[in-house]
Enzyme design. Structure first.
Site, PDB file in Angstrom:
ATOM      1  N   GLY A 283       0.826  -1.205   0.000  1.00 15.97           N
ATOM      2  CA  GLY A 283       0.000   0.000   0.000  1.00 15.97           C
ATOM      3  C   GLY A 283       0.861   1.256   0.000  1.00 15.97           C
ATOM      4  O   GLY A 283       1.963   1.284  -0.552  1.00 15.97           O
ATOM      5  N   SER A 284       0.332   2.281   0.660  1.00 20.46           N
ATOM      6  CA  SER A 284       0.976   3.594   0.561  1.00 20.46           C
ATOM      7  C   SER A 284       2.335   3.668   1.244  1.00 20.46           C
ATOM      8  O   SER A 284       3.075   4.624   1.002  1.00 20.46           O
ATOM      9  CB  SER A 284       0.057   4.658   1.136  1.00 20.46           C
ATOM     10  OG  SER A 284      -1.144   4.682   0.405  1.00 20.46           O
ATOM     11  N   THR A 285       2.683   2.698   2.101  1.00 24.24           N
ATOM     12  CA  THR A 285       4.041   2.749   2.665  1.00 24.24           C
ATOM     13  C   THR A 285       5.070   2.655   1.539  1.00 24.24           C
ATOM     14  O   THR A 285       6.191   3.134   1.674  1.00 24.24           O
ATOM     15  CB  THR A 285       4.295   1.596   3.662  1.00 24.24           C
ATOM     16  OG1 THR A 285       4.015   0.357   3.014  1.00 24.24           O
ATOM     17  CG2 THR A 285       3.417   1.729   4.898  1.00 24.24           C
TER      18      THR A 285
END
Lengths: 430, 484
Positions: B215-217
């Site tokens: 995801g956004s990590t």
């Protein structure tokens, strides 16, 4: 003189075989129970009695017979028993019984078949018996499927693998048939460039044997026996006719048949896939072969010592995979020792064939020896993943009554031919 | 016929010669590699009755020890802390073999290495010189990780970015290694069967053996790619404000979380985790730059953590993105063609924290013989260079902004400047994994962390900032105390 020398050699080697067996048995017991085997006395007594019985029989019935075969068979049988006893006591008791019956069959064979050519006369009886035995497991009611292969027959309380006997009976039939037909079959009729080919119709028997072996492969799902039967016939045909073209054509036929079987039957596909890459499915399909490899590797050069390995985790360890157990606990020294034992038997068998004057004897000895050599190669090669695994017994070592009895009969026939050779030309031995 | 018979003999001789060669290959040449194969339990069986060293935590807490036993085996392996350290120590089982430190350091624990072999007399007497393995794991951090994650599927990885020492490695569910290691073989088998049948798969140390969409990590990696390539700086480009970015070759737009509108320069888009901007950044940079940056952080390579069967975090190869801009755009925001273990994302954070260099992660601190002498010690080494020091410094500033003003405010450790990045990896069925990575203090990092709270039915609203950040914050706080 010569018979006496041979029999004394045999006696000495038998005593050596008994010593090795008893020592291994004791070591295995020391390792597993930290004590001497409770039954070492009776054990020694029985082993001594059995082999002494066989030895007395050869002294009486085949005094000039080969003196090496029986001791080696005894050694392999003894070592096999030690590992079966170490892995499963119930099976060991049965195996002891089978050994006794096997040696009885050995003696009876020597007593009944006084001259090899007596067998030649019953050619078509043997053919019918051989084919009948081969197909018997396919019959309803009596036929039985075990571990995926339909190679068992159950008659009342007795169950056995007729294929083990069929291979010997067929060897006798092939020998007598080919002796008769070798001239015709060997005639070069067609020239194909530099290659001379026999007449096309003479390939009929090859195609028949090929079809029969494919039937065994597909209907009985017994890849090992299928290969063994076909190889036996082809080798005997080649030796009888001295025509290498039979080998080539048969090889092509077998490759084609095997390829089609591979395309059509998933049990064949599975075997091949596991052979090529057992590691992708180590916990299921590849488990057995991978565990066998681990067992052999763990044994290293000198082995863990009898009783000190962990071969018990390999499925079918007492039958098809017993070689892995020996390899783990005796190491490379032991596994190569077993190879050498088979090579010595093959050497002795082929020597008998070479010395035979009577063509029938020559062919029969060749066929019987080929069975021994090819069968042990197929199963050891399968266990070590040199060739695809095909379930088949390791002669004299694996657990199994049919196999043991059949192999003792095979042994008796070889010794009978050898004795016959010596009688035919006493000087040849000097 | 005799010629054929001799040839038959020669043929059989050749076949048996092949068997002889094959036996030498298996029993001599390749024997060691077969003996070390993870599927081979023979070494464990041999060592089961023998003395075996202890496994200790960083503070000396006993994690595994052997005590005398009656019956078939002379010793029994015990794990006093139960399931808390199962993912690290693994088990030492007669039926299942060994896993974790018990496998990696089996030779040391069993006393079979040259360092601990002792003198000839001891060798002849057959007294193995077992050694104790002390780990870098700090029990108080591990405990905080377990307690703050609670009874929710997820993983926590905390490590010191300066030397790669793993401080906490927790995943829920876990299991009690003592059950598998019992000398009561039937009980051990029953326990193993039950664990294998458990659909939650408690035997799997997901923290380093299972991959998830990051995801956004993963935008930290995309940002690093932009900065490293020189195409992105703190000031430019300024991505257009947008609520839906449509990559080339498709008409389906990529939207922002919650349907919002965003877009600006790097710091701003990282703070609000702007999907449209990072998707465009990924497409503008191209697959080669993005995949190259991910591989520089260790993706597509097995992290050299000293535990068995560490899973690789895969990103698709460059060629697969050809003519496939939509997938590249999704990958740039941590979806579709990239997956990561919690360990790998912790290593990304640690790399940024350590001036761009990712150190070799390890759980072993040192090995001591029975006299307490250190016979082996882990020497910190660089595993891979993720970014230059300058890029790492810019990323640190950007990630500090995320904690101060962005989606990761709940990660802030009171009184300590903290850097972080949240992630909410959507699984397409309304569920999502909640992620966070971070490190502290941002000006002189001592601890890096990654937390994932796996998707669970009925928790469709879970985001990294809300669910994962408080757990990571508690772990960071505890670890900063343990690592002064």
């Amino acid at each position: 003189m010569i018979p006496v020398v041979r029999r004394n050699t045999e006696l000495g080697l038998i005593l050596l075989a008994i010593t090795i067996t008893a020592a291994t048995y004791t070591l295995a017991s020391l390792a597993t129970t930290a004590d001497l085997p409770a039954d070492i006395g009776p054990f020694l007594g029985v082993v001594l009695a059995l082999l002494a019985g066989a030895h007395v029989a050869t002294r009486r019935l085949a005094p000039a017979g080969d003196g090496v075969l029986l001791p080696i068979a005894g050694l392999l049988n003894g070592l096999g028993y030690v590992w079966i006893a170490r892995l499963d006591e119930e099976l060991a008791a049965l195996q002891a019984t089978w050994t006794a019956v096997g040696i009885l069959a050995f003696v009876v064979t020597l007593a009944v078949v006084r001259r090899p050519r007596d067998l030649e006369r019953y050619r078509y009886t043997f053919m019918l018996a051989g084919v009948g035995l081969l197909l018997l497991p396919l019959l309803p009611v009596v036929g039985k499927t075990v571990n995926g292969a339909r190679i068992w027959v159950e008659l009342g309380p007795i169950s056995f693998q007729p294929g083990e006997f069929a291979k010997i009976i067929l060897a006798v039939f092939f020998a007598s048939y080919l002796v008769d037909k070798r001239e015709v079959l060997g005639m070069a009729a067609n020239r194909l460039g530099p290659v001379t080919l026999p007449e096309l119709r003479h390939f009929g028997p090859v195609v028949l044997a090929w079809a029969a072996s494919l039937l065994v492969m597909t209907a009985q799902r017994d890849l090992g026996s299928s290969l063994l039967f076909f190889a036996l016939f082809v080798v005997m045909l080649w030796v009888a006719t001295e025509r290498a073209s039979y080998l080539v054509v048969s090889g092509l036929l077998f490759s084609g048949g095997a390829f089609v079987a591979w395309r059509l039957f998933d049990h064949v596909q599975r075997r091949i896939a596991v052979w090529l890459d057992p590691w992708s499915d180590v916990s299921d399909q590849g488990f057995q072969v991978v565990q066998a490899t681990f067992a052999l590797a763990w044994g290293g050069v000198a082995g863990t010592g009898p009783g000190l390995g962990n071969p018990d985790r390999i499925p079918l360890i007492e039958t098809d995979f017993i070689f892995a157990a020996i390899g783990e606990e005796l190491g490379l020294l032991g596994s190569v020792g077993v190879l050498v034992a088979y090579l010595l038997m093959v050497g002795a068998g082929l020597r008998i064939a070479l010395r035979a004057e009577v063509p029938f004897n020559k062919l029969l000895a060749t066929g019987l020896t080929a069975i021994l050599g090819i069968q042990s190669f197929i199963i050891i090669g399968g266990v070590t993943r040199l060739v695809p695994l095909t379930g088949i017994t390791l002669p004299f070592v694996s657990y199994g009554g049919s196999s043991l009895i059949a192999n003792y009969i095979l042994l008796a026939l070889l010794i009978r031919i050898s004795d016959d050779n010596a009688a035919a030309e006493p000087d040849a031995l000097a | 016929m005799n010629r054929q018979i001799r040839r038959l003999g020669a043929g059989l001789l050749v076949l048996f010669g092949a068997l002889f060669v094959q036996l030498n290959v298996i029993q001599v040449l390749r024997a060691d590699s077969y003996n070390d194969n993870p599927n081979n339990t023979r070494a464990i069986v041999r060592d089961f009755s023998r003395p075996r060293g202890q496994i200790l935590a960083a503070d000396g807490t006993v994690l595994a020890r052997s005590v005398p036993s009656e019956g078939r085996f002379e010793r029994q392996r015990e794990y006093p802390e139960g399931e808390l350290f199962a993912g690290v120590t693994g088990y030492f089982s007669f039926i299942a073999g060994a896993d974790g430190v018990e496998r990696t350091y089996n030779d040391v624990l069993a006393g079979r290495t040259s360092e601990t072999a002792g003198d000839l007399g001891e060798l002849l007497l057959g007294e193995p010189r077992t050694a104790d393995v002390t780990l870098t794991i700090a029990p108080e951090v591990q405990r905080v990780a377990r307690d703050s994650l609670g009874a929710t599927r997820g993983s926590v990885v905390a490590l010191d970015p300066r030397d790669g020492a793993v401080l906490a490695l927790w995943n829920f569910p876990s299991y009690d290694p003592g059950l598998l290691s019992s000398v009561d073989i039937e009980a051990a088998q029953a326990a193993r069967d039950a664990l294998l049948a458990d659909e939650a798969n408690p035997l799997l140390p997901a923290s380093y053996r299972e991959t998830f969409f990051p995801g956004s990590t993963f935008k930290v990696v995309t940002a690093a790619a932009g900065l490293s390539s020189g195409q992105v700086t703190a000031a430019s480009p300024r991505y257009p404000s947008s609520s839906g970015y449509v990559p080339p070759l498709t008409t389906t737009p990529i939207n922002n979380f919650g349907g919002g509108t965003c877009g600006d320069a790097l710091f701003a888009i990282l703070q609000v985790s702007c999907n449209t901007a990072f998707a465009q950044m990924g497409v503008d940079l191209g697959a080669e730059v993005l995949v190259g940056q991910a591989e520089a952080f260790g993706f597509n390579d097995v992290p050299p953590l000293d535990l068995p069967r560490v899973e690789v975090s895969p990103i698709a190869d460059v060629a697969s993105f050809t003519q496939n801009a939509p997938v590249l755009a999704m990958t740039a925001i941590g979806q579709n063609a990239v997956r990561s273990t919690p360990l790998q994302m912790a290593l990304v954070a640690a790399g940024v924290a350590n001036g761009g260099q990712v150190m070799v992660p390890h759980v072993m601190a040192d090995v001591r013989d029975q006299d307490g002498e250190v016979v082996d010690r882990f020497e910190p080494t660089v595993w891979t260079r993720g970014t230059s020091a300058a890029v790492a410094s810019t990323l640190t500033d950007a990630m500090t902004g995320v904690v101060e003003r962005g989606t990761a405010t709940r990660l802030a450790v009171p009184g300590v400047p903290t850097a972080g990045k949240t992630g909410t990896a959507q699984l397409g069925n309304g569920l999502s994994h909640a992620w966070i990575i971070g490190f502290a203090p941002s000006d002189a990092p001592r601890v890096a962390v990654a937390v994932i709270v796996e998707a669970q039915p009925g928790a469709s609203e879970q985001t990294g900032g809300r669910v994962a950040a408080p757990i990571a914050q508690a772990v960071l706080s505890a670890a900063l105390e343990a690592r002064p």
